[in-house]
Design a protein around this motif. Structure first.
Motif, PDB file in Angstrom:
ATOM      1  N   PRO A   1     -10.062   7.712  -4.916  1.00 37.86           N
ATOM      2  CA  PRO A   1      -9.732   7.683  -3.482  1.00 37.86           C
ATOM      3  C   PRO A   1      -8.335   7.162  -3.158  1.00 37.86           C
ATOM      4  O   PRO A   1      -7.872   7.323  -2.042  1.00 37.86           O
TER       5      PRO A   1
ATOM      6  N   LEU B   1     -15.548  11.633   3.191  1.00 34.88           N
ATOM      7  CA  LEU B   1     -14.179  11.406   2.696  1.00 34.88           C
ATOM      8  C   LEU B   1     -14.160  10.760   1.305  1.00 34.88           C
ATOM      9  O   LEU B   1     -15.188  10.271   0.832  1.00 34.88           O
ATOM     10  N   PRO B   2     -13.013  10.742   0.675  1.00 27.75           N
ATOM     11  CA  PRO B   2     -12.864  10.043  -0.597  1.00 27.75           C
ATOM     12  C   PRO B   2     -13.364   8.606  -0.468  1.00 27.75           C
ATOM     13  O   PRO B   2     -13.184   7.979   0.585  1.00 27.75           O
TER      14      PRO B   2
ATOM     15  N   ARG C   1     -10.968   0.696   7.727  1.00 33.29           N
ATOM     16  CA  ARG C   1     -10.776  -0.008   9.006  1.00 33.29           C
ATOM     17  C   ARG C   1     -10.366   0.973  10.107  1.00 33.29           C
ATOM     18  O   ARG C   1     -10.762   0.821  11.254  1.00 33.29           O
ATOM     19  N   VAL C   2      -9.576   1.971   9.738  1.00 36.22           N
ATOM     20  CA  VAL C   2      -9.151   2.956  10.740  1.00 36.22           C
ATOM     21  C   VAL C   2     -10.352   3.788  11.200  1.00 36.22           C
ATOM     22  O   VAL C   2     -10.543   4.033  12.387  1.00 36.22           O
TER      23      VAL C   2
ATOM     24  N   LEU D   1      -3.263  11.923  12.810  1.00 32.18           N
ATOM     25  CA  LEU D   1      -4.339  11.176  12.164  1.00 32.18           C
ATOM     26  C   LEU D   1      -5.616  12.028  12.097  1.00 32.18           C
ATOM     27  O   LEU D   1      -6.362  11.988  11.120  1.00 32.18           O
TER      28      LEU D   1
ATOM     29  N   PRO E   1      -5.023   4.154  -3.103  1.00 33.72           N
ATOM     30  CA  PRO E   1      -4.857   2.721  -2.845  1.00 33.72           C
ATOM     31  C   PRO E   1      -5.092   2.281  -1.396  1.00 33.72           C
ATOM     32  O   PRO E   1      -5.247   1.100  -1.144  1.00 33.72           O
ATOM     33  N   SER E   2      -5.149   3.216  -0.458  1.00 37.19           N
ATOM     34  CA  SER E   2      -5.234   2.764   0.934  1.00 37.19           C
ATOM     35  C   SER E   2      -6.661   2.814   1.477  1.00 37.19           C
ATOM     36  O   SER E   2      -6.871   2.825   2.684  1.00 37.19           O
TER      37      SER E   2
ATOM     38  N   SER F   1     -14.339  12.469  10.409  1.00 36.90           N
ATOM     39  CA  SER F   1     -14.724  11.083  10.158  1.00 36.90           C
ATOM     40  C   SER F   1     -14.455  10.167  11.346  1.00 36.90           C
ATOM     41  O   SER F   1     -14.967   9.053  11.398  1.00 36.90           O
ATOM     42  N   LEU F   2     -13.640  10.608  12.295  1.00 36.57           N
ATOM     43  CA  LEU F   2     -13.313   9.764  13.450  1.00 36.57           C
ATOM     44  C   LEU F   2     -14.109  10.172  14.672  1.00 36.57           C
ATOM     45  O   LEU F   2     -14.340   9.375  15.576  1.00 36.57           O
TER      46      LEU F   2
ATOM     47  N   PRO G   1     -17.249   3.032  14.888  1.00 35.57           N
ATOM     48  CA  PRO G   1     -17.635   1.706  14.386  1.00 35.57           C
ATOM     49  C   PRO G   1     -19.001   1.701  13.699  1.00 35.57           C
ATOM     50  O   PRO G   1     -19.247   0.864  12.829  1.00 35.57           O
TER      51      PRO G   1
ATOM     52  N   LEU H   1      -7.762   0.237   4.088  1.00 36.89           N
ATOM     53  CA  LEU H   1      -7.095   0.493   5.369  1.00 36.89           C
ATOM     54  C   LEU H   1      -7.762   1.682   6.065  1.00 36.89           C
ATOM     55  O   LEU H   1      -8.011   1.657   7.280  1.00 36.89           O
ATOM     56  N   GLN H   2      -8.086   2.709   5.308  1.00 35.52           N
ATOM     57  CA  GLN H   2      -8.747   3.885   5.884  1.00 35.52           C
ATOM     58  C   GLN H   2     -10.107   3.501   6.460  1.00 35.52           C
ATOM     59  O   GLN H   2     -10.508   3.990   7.512  1.00 35.52           O
TER      60      GLN H   2
ATOM     61  N   VAL I   1       0.848  -1.191   0.000  1.00 36.52           N
ATOM     62  CA  VAL I   1       0.000   0.000   0.000  1.00 36.52           C
ATOM     63  C   VAL I   1       0.879   1.234   0.000  1.00 36.52           C
ATOM     64  O   VAL I   1       1.872   1.299   0.721  1.00 36.52           O
TER      65      VAL I   1
ATOM     66  N   ALA J   1      -6.668  -2.140  13.408  1.00 38.35           N
ATOM     67  CA  ALA J   1      -7.148  -1.822  12.065  1.00 38.35           C
ATOM     68  C   ALA J   1      -6.085  -2.179  11.028  1.00 38.35           C
ATOM     69  O   ALA J   1      -6.392  -2.587   9.919  1.00 38.35           O
TER      70      ALA J   1
ATOM     71  N   ALA K   1     -12.338   1.969  13.657  1.00 39.58           N
ATOM     72  CA  ALA K   1     -11.739   1.845  14.993  1.00 39.58           C
ATOM     73  C   ALA K   1     -12.217   2.974  15.911  1.00 39.58           C
ATOM     74  O   ALA K   1     -12.218   2.831  17.136  1.00 39.58           O
ATOM     75  N   PHE K   2     -12.616   4.093  15.312  1.00 39.59           N
ATOM     76  CA  PHE K   2     -13.070   5.230  16.108  1.00 39.59           C
ATOM     77  C   PHE K   2     -14.578   5.438  15.996  1.00 39.59           C
ATOM     78  O   PHE K   2     -15.215   5.935  16.910  1.00 39.59           O
TER      79      PHE K   2
END
Lengths: 469, 373, 407
Positions: free
Chosen positions: B344, B369-370, B353-354, B176, B346-347, B183-184, B360, B350-351, A173, A440, B357-358
């Motif tokens: 958006p 967000l993108p 999931r992050v 972060l 490649p991540s 978003s969090l 749910p 992962l975003q 990534v 995560a 985490a804040f």
């Protein structure tokens, strides 16, 4: 097939090590602890790292990444049998973009080699930890490494623009890039300083910094460390942010002088090493201002480095300080706490009082401008009861720093050394949030498990759970 | 129904809706992170979307959000602690950046936040990742984020970082949170690193921005505005005078920043710094622009009509050089025609999931967000 | 697995405990820089020695490989803030290898480097004669690989080896003292020009020069290879031969470094080390004192190669530069780390690949400059450089350059 055989199948036997003596040698980094290494691998490409991660995961073996092994928090020391991924051979400088002042580099590249490589362009890489002559960019990313010159330029995180990360799923990534403000959640900051717990960094896009056209290096000697600390506060209050502002006490100076004759005054209680870098018209005035502030605070002497050689000698002395402690005793305990710089005088007094009460010697060398303390306590672990006294004193020093509004680590990282002190600065909810963030990235605990967060950080009682899917 | 329940329970926090806010059923203005967390907990319980509001200055970024509840930071507006000797300040999200800047100037310090609009809030500029013009010298806003207190999407109050200038104690939540667009959770409080303000400043009009960038040593900014290039200098008197002479341009005292771009549509092009000039060449002549040389950001303003096509053209280019072209502000209709972010990246997984985490349950600014995260 | 040491020369607990794992020794270590492997680093090697000392590892094949990969260049010692005597510890580890992992080749090598080999004048003379004949038959061209290369690195040899032994020369200026010159094993026959230059320059500086009879090879190569008994015997012989002298001069960096450390091989009272000087120290001092002249600058560049045992072991950096400068040349720096050229005594024979890689690097550092002359104060380095640089370059001892300039 065994884990080692599976790894050797694509790396070749020469880059997979399993001999007990080799594993022993790799069981420790720059810190104090050792841990069990199962296999050592030396990848050369991102594709190989992907294969290593997948293979390790198939075997249920954790993955611990390592650079040059100069970390001081035992961050690269496994806690259980693990695959140690040594990244020193991924040391390419892939691309330098002079116009944008960026470079893509491999994680194994030595920090100083990057600066040497780009020196002809009038650029350098700003973070300069004491170990910069050998520590790797990947290791710097893992610990958000600092160094004396982070006072003006910021730590590693301010100089990392892009990261290629191999994830727990063995995917590659790309985070961030050369353009400013990448869209979406900015995950770069999570990776920097994560101590290898969220993936393996296989490429880094770093920001390059313009060389200062002029530099003045000052050596200020004080009869009392409190005067030196007051000089630091007054300097910043006067609106001068030196490129670096370092303090060493008498004991430390003596040990450094035994090693290389840096030319530090050995009779002063405290020595400040300051570097002013910038436009020639500015550094001249700032150097004078700093001298005056020092004299107003009772400085015994203020000396300007005569030439670049003298300045280089002073810096070499400063950067070898930790190692020189071993002249005193075979073991040492080192802190990395940060306090608001206005509390430096208080906290130095507390540190001395605590050490004295536990009948321990303490010496100081630290980034005064940042309030980043490095009190060192040399000791001999072979003497019965010493380790316990050191541990008790160490905990008191950390507690005192936290009470002064500070934190556990400024640049070395948490690793194993300070992991169990995390609850001094974070509530259970805070720690749980960090554990969830880590989850995560790595839900299976593949990457450098047991580091950074104390056991039991992840608590399922906090917050409203997501609906079952 | 459920919004009414929440409205009754948090009646004491209810405030009037502002006419610029998106349509919603309830506007609440908590006074602390804990109160905000309680509201978020209740919203999560009922699965109701929540949007965070400071001054609304940067709500033009990203996908449009349909919300039930707006949480306004207007009552979280205290500067909690300012330690000039430590060059740090702790402020609540609702503090206006103009007020903070004026206050810090009392001791000649700055947080290098955006200069305008002065009504924008600290929380807002951080959530939208907006840096001041001085980022060329002092780095983007994320580099001044020392500590953050978040009221998360599942009703927790989470603190990350510490109010000291150097820190590697746990994961970096302050960075972060920067640019996370709510978003969090709600950014309730932050600690920021400050810089001393130079004793003298000057604005030098020069012939060419790229040449000036090569000559000047660490200027605050080098900005080209519709063809006119200016260098912004700060430092000691001697330094500013010498640098001004070295630039051989026309100087005025003080920092004469560009006025905020006028025009119904504002786009932002972000490319590697070395391509800033190349980006300005892609601005249509009917549009006005401000280009931050050495940074790689060009903001352009113009009529909304050709904006969609222009955006597509710009994105064709930014995709090849590594960058983005995004919408900062536009009439609602444009958001229906184009993706305000573009691809958006490649991540995204992962975003996702992050964020989970804040948040749910996905109630915080859902879809902003993108990738409509 | 049984660990532990068996000899009195083994690394001591104090030597090993001094390492605190900081890693500052890694940057200058040639084998670490080539491989990036901890096991090829000074810190890793000390850790392995500690494992043996603690009884958790044996002196086995892996240990032998780790130890024998080391060039013993001692760059790590200079970098070490804890002042770990790595060179001494490594010599100790090599003695342990000889004791715990004996082999016919190792024993043969020990003899070759000892009293009946390098310590024997007839043996050296025989080898010299064979090499000289080889040179005349243009052997470097047709001999296989390493042997050809080694022969190619030598200066042109006489068939009958010259000797300075037992000779005495009177000073050519106001007398300041007597210098006793170490003739060495191969210095005398193979690098006669260096001796000639040293003697001439010492005389001009006001020294009476003696080459005491009864001296022998310094024993450095035997000590580095773990042949402790040979090293001790050679050291004892030399201590006796040089007993009456206040100034003992070596014009080979490797020999000088080892002589200065005789106290651990042939104890005989303090003060010995202070009496031993490298020729470059003595000459540079005389230049500084005005006892030797300084030539006007010609602008001709000379690449400065720092032999490890001059720069790292003896910490001599400035003197060769001062000498080259006084000879009218412009010293040119080629390597800020002063990394080993790969010659490293018998290493070039035992580890030809690593030696060649380092030799190639060093040659590239020279060819990157405009210099066509290289100054090197050690015979091994000189041979390595000559064979890697090829024709078109001259490699000479700094004192030779100086002697020519003042002739």
């Amino acid at each position: 097939m065994s884990l080692a055989d599976d790894l050797a199948a694509f790396l070749g036997p020469g880059r997979v090590k399993t001999d007990p003596l080799e594993r022993h040698v790799y069981a420790r980094d720059g810190g104090l602890r050792t841990g069990p290494v199962e296999v050592i691998v030396h990848p050369r490409t991102t594709a190989e790292v992907v294969e290593i991660v997948r293979t390790a995961r198939n075997h249920g073996s954790p993955v611990v990444a390592r650079g040059a092994g100069t970390g001081l928090a035992s961050g690269a020391v496994p806690t259980g049998p693990a695959v140690l991924v040594v990244l020193t051979r991924m040391d390419e400088i892939h691309e330098v973009d002079e116009a944008s002042r960026t470079a893509w580099v491999g994680p194994g590249l030595i920090n100083l080699e990057l600066s040497q490589h780009i020196a002809p362009l009038g650029l350098h890489y700003a973070p300069d930890p004491s170990s910069q002559s050998i520590c790797t960019i990947g290791g710097n990313v893992a610990t958000n490494a600092g160094g004396p010159h982070c006072l003006a330029d910021g730590t590693t995180v301010a100089h990392v623009l892009g990261i290629e990360l191999v994830t727990v799923d063995g995917e590659v990534v790309m985070l961030g890039g050369a353009a400013p403000d990448p869209i979406g959640l900015d995950l770069r900051g999570v990776v920097v300083g994560s101590e290898g717990t969220v993936g393996v960094v296989t490429r880094v896009l770093v920001r390059l910094t313009e060389d200062a056209p002029a530099t003045r290096t000052l050596l200020l000697a004080f009869g009392d460390t409190a005067d030196a600390a007051a000089t630091v506060s007054d300097t910043v209050a006067a609106g001068v942010i030196p490129a670096a502002l370092e303090m060493m006490d008498r004991v430390m100076v003596g040990l450094i002088e035994n090693w290389i004759h840096a030319g530090f005054p050995t009779d002063a209680a405290g020595v400040l090493l300051a570097e002013l870098a910038g436009h020639p018209a500015a550094v001249e005035a700032e150097a004078e201002m700093l001298s005056n502030i020092a004299k107003a605070n009772g400085a015994l002497s203020a000396r300007l480095a005569a030439d670049a050689d003298e300045a280089a000698r002073w810096w070499k002395g400063r950067k070898g300080a930790f190692g020189a402690v071993a002249q005193r005793a075979p073991d040492y305990y080192l802190h990395d706490t940060v306090v608001p710089r206005s509390r430096l005088v208080d906290i130095l007094g507390r540190v001395h009082e605590i050490a004295e009460r536990h009948d321990l010697e303490v010496m100081n060398v630290f980034h005064a401008g940042d309030g980043n303390l490095h009190p060192l306590m040399p000791f001999d672990a072979a003497e019965p009861g010493t380790l316990e006294r050191v541990q008790a004193a160490a905990d008191e020093i950390v507690t005192a720093s936290v009470e002064a509004g500070g934190t556990l680590s400024g640049e070395h990282g948490i690793g194993l050394e300070k992991r169990d002190l995390m609850s001094l600065v974070f509530s259970p909810v805070d720690l749980d949030a960090q554990a969830r963030l880590r989850e995560a990235f790595d839900p299976v605990g593949l990457f450098n498990p047991d580091k950074v967060l104390p056991a039991g950080s992840r608590c399922f009682d906090y917050g409203r759970p997501a609906p079952a899917q | 129904m459920t919004t009414e329940t929440i409205g009754r329970r948090f009646h004491h926090l209810e405030v009037e809706a502002n006419e610029r806010m998106p349509e919603c059923q309830l506007v609440l203005a908590p006074t602390t992170a804990e109160e905000a967390a309680a509201v978020l907990d209740a919203a999560a319980e009922h699965g109701l979307p929540v949007l965070f509001w400071g001054n609304g200055s940067h709500q033009g970024f990203g996908h449009r959000v349909e919300t039930a509840i707006v949480i306004s930071t207007e009552r979280m507006n205290r500067i909690i602690e300012w330690s000039p000797a430590d060059l740090t300040v702790v402020a609540e999200a609702g503090v206006r950046i103009g007020d903070l800047a004026l206050r810090l100037l009392e001791e000649n310090q700055t947080a290098v936040l955006p200069e305008a609009p002065v009504e924008a809030t600290v929380g807002g500029v951080i959530a939208s990742g907006q840096s001041g013009w001085g980022r060329l010298r002092y780095g983007p806003i994320r580099d001044r984020m020392l500590e953050v207190v978040l009221a998360t999407g599942d009703g927790r109050v989470v603190r990350g970082g510490a109010p000291v200038v150097k820190n590697v104690t746990g994961y970096d939540l302050p960075r972060l949170a920067t640019g996370s667009f709510g978003s969090l959770g709600l950014i309730s409080r932050v600690a920021l690193k400050l810089w001393p303000v130079g004793e003298r400043a000057a604005t030098v009009t020069v012939e060419a921005a790229d040449r000036a960038l090569a000559i000047a040593y660490r200027p605050l900014a080098v900005i080209e505005e519709n063809g006119t290039a200016r260098v912004y200098l700060t430092g000691t008197s001697a330094e500013v005078e010498t640098q001004t002479a070295e630039l051989s341009g026309t100087a005025v005292d003080g920092l004469d920043w560009p006025h905020p771009l006028a025009g119904e549509t504002v786009l932002v092009v972000r490319v590697p710094a070395g391509l800033t000039g190349a980006a300005t060449e892609r601005v249509p002549s009917s549009w006005s622009y401000q280009a931050a040389f050495g940074v790689g950001e060009v903001r352009l303003a113009g009529p909304s009509e050709p904006a969609a096509d222009l955006l597509a053209t710009l994105r064709d280019w930014t995709a090849t050089v590594g960058g983005a072209a995004v919408v900062e502000r536009a009439p609602e209709a444009l958001y229906e025609k184009v993706d305000p972010w573009g691809e958006p990246g490649p991540s995204l997984e992962l975003q996702r999931r992050v964020k989970a985490a804040f948040d749910p349950l996905g109630i915080c600014n859902p879809g902003r967000l993108p990738g409509k995260l | 697995m049984t660990g532990g040491w068996v000899t009195r020369d083994a690394p001591t607990p104090e030597e090993l405990a001094a390492c605190i794992h900081c890693g500052l020794c890694l940057p200058g270590c040639p084998t670490y820089r080539l491989t990036g492997e901890e096991t090829a680093s000074p810190r890793g090697r000390l850790s392995a020695m500690s494992a043996v000392a603690d009884g958790i590892a044996a002196v086995d094949e892996t240990f032998e490989e780790m130890m024998s990969f080391c060039l013993q260049c001692r760059a790590c010692e200079v970098a070490c803030p804890s002042l770990v005597p790595f060179g001494r510890a490594m010599e100790g580890a090599r003695v342990e290898l000889a004791a715990q992992r004996p082999s016919p080749t190792r024993r043969a090598r020990g003899r070759l480097l000892g009293r009946r080999g390098l310590g024997s004048r007839p043996a050296v003379a025989l080898v010299t004669m064979l090499a000289a004949i080889g040179q005349r038959l243009r052997a470097p061209r047709w001999l296989p690989g390493r042997l050809g290369g080694a022969l190619g690195g030598l200066r042109p040899l006489p068939v009958r080896a010259p000797s300075t032994l037992s000779d005495t020369w009177e000073p050519l200026a106001a007398r300041v003292g007597t210098a006793a010159l170490l003739a060495g094993c191969v210095m005398d026959p193979w690098f006669a020009g260096v001796h000639t230059a040293s003697i001439a320059v010492l005389r001009r500086a006001g020294y009476r020069v003696e080459v005491p009879a009864g001296q022998t090879c310094c024993g450095a190569l035997a000590a580095h290879d773990g042949a402790a008994d040979e090293a001790r015997a050679l050291a004892a012989t030399n201590r006796q031969a040089f007993a009456g002298y206040d100034l003992i001069v070596a014009d080979s960096a490797g020999c000088g470094a080892h002589l200065k450390e005789y106290e651990s091989w042939a104890p005989g009272g303090e003060g010995w080390a202070d009496r031993v000087r490298d020729i470059t120290e003595v000459v540079a001092e005389a230049i500084a004192d005005g006892r030797l002249p300084t030539q006007p600058e010609t602008g001709t560049p000379v690449a400065m190669q720092d032999p490890c045992h001059l720069r790292h072991a003896q910490r001599i950096i400035e003197p060769p530069r001062a000498i080259v400068h006084a000879a009218g040349y412009t010293p040119v720096e080629i390597d800020p780390l002063a990394m080993c050229c790969g010659a490293a005594g018998v290493y070039s024979v035992l580890r030809p690949e690593t030696s060649a890689e380092l030799g190639g690097r060093k040659a590239a550092q020279v060819t990157a400059t405009s210099a066509r002359i290289v100054a090197s104060a050690n015979p091994g380095c000189e041979m390595q450089l000559r064979s890697h640089l090829g024709p078109g370059y001259r490699v000479a001892h700094p004192v030779e350059l100086f002697a020519e300039a003042i002739e």
